[in-house]
Design a protein around this motif. Sequence first.
Motif, short mmCIF file in Angstrom:
data_model
loop_
_atom_site.label_atom_id
_atom_site.label_comp_id
_atom_site.label_asym_id
_atom_site.label_seq_id
_atom_site.Cartn_x
_atom_site.Cartn_y
_atom_site.Cartn_z
N MET A 103 0.70 -1.25 0.08
CA MET A 103 -0.22 0.15 0.04
C MET A 103 0.91 1.28 0.01
O MET A 103 1.75 1.42 0.83
N SER A 104 0.42 2.25 -1.03
CA SER A 104 1.40 3.33 -0.99
C SER A 104 0.61 4.53 0.08
O SER A 104 -0.35 4.19 0.50
N ASP A 105 1.11 5.59 -0.02
CA ASP A 105 0.46 6.43 0.96
C ASP A 105 -0.01 7.82 0.31
O ASP A 105 -0.04 8.83 0.88
N ASN A 106 0.08 7.86 -0.99
CA ASN A 106 -0.36 9.08 -1.89
C ASN A 106 -1.59 9.59 -1.50
O ASN A 106 -1.68 10.92 -1.29
N LEU A 107 -2.61 8.84 -0.94
CA LEU A 107 -3.92 9.37 -0.36
C LEU A 107 -4.10 9.19 0.87
O LEU A 107 -5.26 9.14 1.44
N GLY A 163 -17.49 -2.84 -12.35
CA GLY A 163 -16.70 -2.43 -13.38
C GLY A 163 -15.73 -1.07 -13.06
O GLY A 163 -14.89 -1.47 -12.25
N LEU A 164 -16.17 -0.06 -13.53
CA LEU A 164 -14.96 1.17 -13.56
C LEU A 164 -15.22 1.76 -11.88
O LEU A 164 -14.10 1.91 -11.51
N GLY A 165 -16.14 1.65 -11.42
CA GLY A 165 -16.44 2.11 -10.12
C GLY A 165 -15.64 1.18 -9.01
O GLY A 165 -14.66 1.63 -8.09
N LEU A 166 -15.54 -0.02 -9.14
CA LEU A 166 -14.85 -0.96 -8.20
C LEU A 166 -13.37 -0.80 -8.53
O LEU A 166 -12.67 -0.86 -7.56
N ALA A 167 -12.93 -0.68 -9.66
CA ALA A 167 -11.56 -0.54 -10.04
C ALA A 167 -10.90 0.64 -9.45
O ALA A 167 -9.73 0.78 -8.80
N MET A 168 -11.72 1.75 -9.35
CA MET A 168 -11.27 3.01 -8.84
C MET A 168 -11.29 3.06 -7.22
O MET A 168 -10.54 3.46 -6.88
N PRO A 221 -10.94 -2.28 -16.88
CA PRO A 221 -11.40 -1.09 -15.93
C PRO A 221 -10.24 -0.42 -15.14
O PRO A 221 -10.30 0.51 -14.64
N ASN A 222 -9.14 -1.46 -15.12
CA ASN A 222 -8.00 -0.91 -14.41
C ASN A 222 -7.31 0.43 -15.08
O ASN A 222 -6.40 0.91 -14.23
N VAL A 223 -7.76 0.57 -16.18
CA VAL A 223 -7.01 1.61 -16.88
C VAL A 223 -7.38 3.04 -16.19
O VAL A 223 -6.65 3.88 -16.30
N MET A 224 -8.33 3.04 -15.32
CA MET A 224 -8.71 4.07 -14.37
C MET A 224 -7.89 4.38 -13.20
O MET A 224 -7.97 5.46 -12.56
N ALA A 225 -7.29 3.43 -12.79
CA ALA A 225 -6.37 3.30 -11.50
C ALA A 225 -5.42 4.65 -11.33
O ALA A 225 -5.63 5.38 -10.40
N ALA A 226 -4.32 4.73 -12.19
CA ALA A 226 -3.26 5.81 -12.35
C ALA A 226 -4.13 7.29 -12.19
O ALA A 226 -3.90 7.94 -11.37
N ILE A 254 -9.93 14.13 -18.84
CA ILE A 254 -8.93 13.56 -18.95
C ILE A 254 -9.14 11.96 -19.51
O ILE A 254 -9.88 11.47 -18.97
N VAL A 255 -8.43 11.38 -20.48
CA VAL A 255 -8.78 10.15 -21.01
C VAL A 255 -7.59 9.17 -20.50
O VAL A 255 -6.44 9.56 -20.38
N ALA A 256 -8.27 8.26 -19.72
CA ALA A 256 -7.19 7.19 -18.84
C ALA A 256 -6.15 6.73 -19.86
O ALA A 256 -4.99 6.77 -19.44
N ILE A 257 -6.60 6.25 -21.20
CA ILE A 257 -5.36 5.61 -21.85
C ILE A 257 -4.30 6.64 -22.40
O ILE A 257 -3.43 6.39 -22.62
N GLU A 258 -4.63 7.88 -22.18
CA GLU A 258 -3.72 8.98 -22.61
C GLU A 258 -3.07 9.72 -21.61
O GLU A 258 -2.44 10.93 -21.55
N PHE A 259 -3.32 9.12 -20.14
CA PHE A 259 -3.09 9.94 -19.00
C PHE A 259 -1.62 10.31 -18.85
O PHE A 259 -1.12 11.56 -18.49
#
Length: 258
Positions: A1-5, A18-23, A222-227, A245-250
């Motif tokens: 676990m990181s501490d960014n947040l 889906g996207l919500g769970l991945a985020m 859906p993990n494309v939304m993570a970063a 912001i487009v996730a694949i172009e983040f």
Amino acid sequence: MSDNLQGKKIIITGATSGLGLAMAKAVAVAGASVLITGHSEEKIHNAVEEVKALNADVYGLMMNVRNETEIENAVQWVTNKWGILDVLVNNAGIGMRTVNPSFLTKPEPFYKITAEGFRNLIDTNLTGYFLVAKAFVPLFLQAGKGKIINISMNHETMRRKGFVPYGPSRAGAESLSLIMAEDLKEKNIAVNMLLPGGATETGMIPDEFREEIIQHFQLLNPNVMAAPIVFLSSDESNGITGQRIVAIEFEAWKSKLK
């Protein structure tokens, strides 16, 4: 676990799959406390257990984004449990399958869509974003800061044949987001949009057509939304508002900030 947040309090609507769970997983792993909302107790329980398995601080709550009483209950939960809210992620929505299960392979023109089906989708995907943001903004105003992230979809989806009412619902949500950003800019409350950047492997795709659709479309994980969701929720994104912001172009988008 990181501490960014670490220490951040985040609510994500429609986060049971889906996207919500991945985020939810992404921000939880980054150290945030997360509230997952949905409209199925069983799905909420399963999602919470899945995120909790990551050694995360996660909670679940029933909340229909069309129900102002349930939204207010969620505001009270956040107020009583956390006292503050750092980030609201508007993600809850329904897809074209609710009006046409074969929408990707056999699109239907707008005039064949029922008025009830149109209203149902708009009430969830557009009005729902408005109602939830309207209810939680007072917490941000009280704190003197906050972040709202509205999940959207490709512009192609807003123009594609057979995509009424889903396309208009997302186009409306983008206009709503831009105006919200302007309304809240002087209040130190950021409003940004985030979208995957393509068709994504989620529950909005009907199971009976999944194999056929996979043959026609390369679906994103859906993990494309993570970063990007971690970045937008973090202090690193302070001062950024009104962005789409487009996730694949983040990574390319982020590199231009430097």
